[in-house]
Motif scaffolding. Structure first.
Motif, PDB file in Angstrom:
ATOM      1  N   UNK A 207     -26.942  11.887 -11.985  1.00  0.00           N
ATOM      2  CA  UNK A 207     -26.022  12.538 -12.923  1.00  0.00           C
ATOM      3  C   UNK A 207     -24.755  11.682 -12.983  1.00  0.00           C
ATOM      4  N   UNK A 208     -24.355  11.285 -14.182  1.00  0.00           N
ATOM      5  CA  UNK A 208     -23.129  10.503 -14.355  1.00  0.00           C
ATOM      6  C   UNK A 208     -22.136  11.338 -15.156  1.00  0.00           C
ATOM      7  N   UNK A 209     -20.929  11.522 -14.618  1.00  0.00           N
ATOM      8  CA  UNK A 209     -19.851  12.187 -15.358  1.00  0.00           C
ATOM      9  C   UNK A 209     -18.766  11.144 -15.618  1.00  0.00           C
ATOM     10  N   UNK A 210     -18.538  10.846 -16.884  1.00  0.00           N
ATOM     11  CA  UNK A 210     -17.531   9.854 -17.261  1.00  0.00           C
ATOM     12  C   UNK A 210     -16.252  10.568 -17.669  1.00  0.00           C
ATOM     13  N   UNK A 211     -15.185  10.335 -16.916  1.00  0.00           N
ATOM     14  CA  UNK A 211     -13.901  11.005 -17.167  1.00  0.00           C
ATOM     15  C   UNK A 211     -12.782  10.034 -16.858  1.00  0.00           C
ATOM     16  N   UNK A 212     -12.856   8.861 -17.487  1.00  0.00           N
ATOM     17  CA  UNK A 212     -11.968   7.767 -17.112  1.00  0.00           C
ATOM     18  C   UNK A 212     -10.901   7.474 -18.174  1.00  0.00           C
ATOM     19  N   UNK A 213     -11.102   7.981 -19.402  1.00  0.00           N
ATOM     20  CA  UNK A 213     -10.110   7.803 -20.462  1.00  0.00           C
ATOM     21  C   UNK A 213     -10.072   6.410 -21.064  1.00  0.00           C
TER      22      UNK A 213
END
Length: 282
Positions: A207-213
């Motif tokens: 599972x990858x959660x991208x929250x880097x902006x």
């Protein structure tokens, strides 16, 4: 796996399901003479923040939730902002308070967040709200992390035992979603701007959660075949933090931008406001 076989995680469908469940609850509150009310505070004239606040207000209106917009000039001091928040804390008709992030430089944002009463902290921004989420019993976890968990639940995507990699460590997204995934029995690696060899860590993720902006930051060859990709980013030009087409090649399931995490975040905010109205509405 072809495009046709990919599972596109449709945030609009998930949000519609949440809102449908809210309608009956709002009607029951109306019978008790209670209208759920969300107050949004916007400091300064940041155009994207103003758009978000307007979208939240429109979403409230469509469901029959009352919304109050408090607009303060960029010259507002920390003390003046805290005074405005305390006034809303004391207003019995207000059930949720949302301070739009970011606030202008010169304001102590953390002090302002801390001024929000815990029973009205519908976006989980206070230290206490964060701690309750980490312990797994928050009434109102941060809305975007809660939206990510709602999407996984809606599509019955397994979390237990899976390796989740979260890219980003903000106190309202990366850290709380890491805690929620951990509480759901995932093994969690939280990465950030100073993580070395990020790509090799992401390649281990189920599972990858991208929250880097950063637009299109996550590359297609970082994604392990069959991984689930959740893009919590929103950048100018309707672009997420994930290179969507490239990542779709390996992913088994992926959220689009727009119409992915965003609509579910707003639906979650409305749900938390209704939860608060039921709990403290009188």
């Amino acid at each position: 796996m072809s495009h046709a076989e990919k599972l596109i995680l449709d945030g609009n469908a998930v949000a519609a399901g949440i809102k449908e469940q809210l309608e009956a609850r709002i009607a029951r509150l109306a019978e008790r003479g209670i209208t759920p009310c969300l107050a949004t505070i916007l400091v300064g004239g940041d155009p994207s923040s103003a758009t978000y606040v307007r979208m939240k207000g429109n979403a409230c209106k469509r469901l029959g939730i009352s919304s109050i917009r408090v607009e303060l000039p960029a010259s507002t001091t920390t003390e003046e902002l805290i005074a405005a928040i305390r006034k809303l804390n004391d207003d019995k008709s207000v059930h949720g308070i949302l301070l739009q992030h970011p606030v202008p430089h010169g304001i102590d944002e953390r002090a302002a967040f801390e001024a929000i009463a815990i029973e009205k902290d519908v976006d989980g921004v206070t230290t206490l709200g964060f701690a309750q989420n980490a312990f797994g019993f928050a009434d109102y976890p941060s809305c975007t992390p809660a939206a990510i968990m709602a999407i996984l639940a809606h599509y019955k995507l397994p979390i237990r035992g899976r390796h989740a990699v979260v890219i980003g460590r903000s106190p309202i997204l990366g850290k709380p979603v890491s805690a929620m995934l951990l509480n759901a029995d995932a093994t969690v690696t939280t990465c950030h701007s100073r993580t070395e060899d990020l790509a090799s860590i992401v390649r281990l993720a189920d599972i990858v959660v991208a929250a880097v902006g950063k637009p299109k930051f996550v590359q297609g060859d970082w994604i392990k075949p069959g991984a689930v990709v959740l893009d919590a980013g929103y950048n100018p030009g309707n672009v997420g933090d994930v290179d969507y087409e490239a990542c779709m090649a390996n992913a088994s399931a992926i959220t689009p931008v727009p119409a992915g995490v965003g609509p579910v975040t707003i639906a979650t905010l409305l749900k938390h406001t209704v939860d608060a109205a039921e709990k403290f509405g009188g």
